[in-house]
Design a protein around this motif. Structure first.
Motif, short mmCIF file in Angstrom:
data_model
loop_
_atom_site.label_atom_id
_atom_site.label_comp_id
_atom_site.label_asym_id
_atom_site.label_seq_id
_atom_site.Cartn_x
_atom_site.Cartn_y
_atom_site.Cartn_z
N TYR A 7 4.30 -39.35 -12.93
CA TYR A 7 5.51 -38.56 -13.16
C TYR A 7 6.75 -39.21 -12.55
O TYR A 7 7.85 -39.06 -13.07
CB TYR A 7 5.33 -37.13 -12.68
N LEU A 8 6.61 -39.93 -11.45
CA LEU A 8 7.78 -40.61 -10.86
C LEU A 8 8.21 -41.78 -11.74
O LEU A 8 9.41 -42.03 -11.90
CB LEU A 8 7.46 -41.08 -9.45
N ALA A 9 7.27 -42.48 -12.30
CA ALA A 9 7.60 -43.59 -13.21
C ALA A 9 8.30 -43.05 -14.45
O ALA A 9 9.27 -43.63 -14.94
CB ALA A 9 6.35 -44.36 -13.58
N TYR A 10 7.82 -41.92 -14.97
CA TYR A 10 8.42 -41.30 -16.14
C TYR A 10 9.84 -40.85 -15.83
O TYR A 10 10.76 -41.04 -16.62
CB TYR A 10 7.55 -40.13 -16.58
N GLU A 11 10.04 -40.27 -14.66
CA GLU A 11 11.37 -39.83 -14.25
C GLU A 11 12.33 -41.01 -14.17
O GLU A 11 13.49 -40.92 -14.58
CB GLU A 11 11.29 -39.11 -12.90
N TRP A 25 15.85 -38.94 -25.83
CA TRP A 25 15.16 -40.12 -26.34
C TRP A 25 14.00 -39.70 -27.23
O TRP A 25 13.21 -40.49 -27.67
CB TRP A 25 14.71 -41.04 -25.23
N GLY A 26 13.90 -38.45 -27.52
CA GLY A 26 12.85 -37.93 -28.39
C GLY A 26 13.46 -37.01 -29.43
O GLY A 26 14.55 -37.27 -29.91
N HIS A 27 12.76 -35.96 -29.73
CA HIS A 27 13.25 -34.99 -30.70
C HIS A 27 14.33 -34.12 -30.08
O HIS A 27 14.37 -33.91 -28.89
CB HIS A 27 12.12 -34.10 -31.18
N SER A 28 15.14 -33.58 -30.95
CA SER A 28 16.19 -32.65 -30.54
C SER A 28 15.78 -31.25 -30.98
O SER A 28 15.13 -31.09 -32.01
CB SER A 28 17.49 -33.07 -31.22
N PRO A 29 16.17 -30.21 -30.25
CA PRO A 29 15.81 -28.85 -30.65
C PRO A 29 16.43 -28.43 -31.98
O PRO A 29 16.04 -27.44 -32.57
CB PRO A 29 16.33 -27.96 -29.53
N GLY A 58 7.56 -34.27 -22.95
CA GLY A 58 8.80 -35.05 -22.86
C GLY A 58 9.94 -34.15 -22.45
O GLY A 58 9.90 -33.51 -21.40
N GLU A 59 10.95 -34.07 -23.28
CA GLU A 59 12.10 -33.23 -22.95
C GLU A 59 11.92 -31.78 -23.40
O GLU A 59 12.78 -30.95 -23.14
CB GLU A 59 13.35 -33.82 -23.59
N GLY A 60 10.84 -31.48 -24.08
CA GLY A 60 10.53 -30.10 -24.42
C GLY A 60 11.16 -29.55 -25.68
O GLY A 60 11.22 -28.34 -25.86
#
Length: 69
Positions: A7-11, A25-29, A58-60
């Motif tokens: 999780y620290l690497a992902y952050e 960097w992924g999908h948008s809501p 990811g960003e949810g």
């Protein structure tokens, strides 16, 4: 970073993306294709009002969409 927890690497990766000026960097809501697909999925499996766990979110964005589907 191999000795740091995942999780620290992902952050750290997220911070680099945002520092480069990107909001996501992924999908948008508001991704119309993703909204249509997830709405169809919720309806197909009668998941309205159910709780859904989104692993590796990811960003949810999918979670945001599912919360109103």
């Amino acid at each position: 970073m191999p000795n740091k927890p995942y999780y620290l690497a992902y952050e750290a990766r997220y911070k680099k993306v945002y520092e480069a000026g990107f909001e996501r960097w992924g999908h948008s809501p508001d991704d119309e294709e993703l909204i249509a697909y997830l709405t169809e999925w919720v309806n197909k499996y009668n998941l309205q009002g159910k709780r859904i766990i989104e692993f590796a979110c990811g960003e949810g964005a999918s979670g945001e969409i599912l919360s109103i589907a």
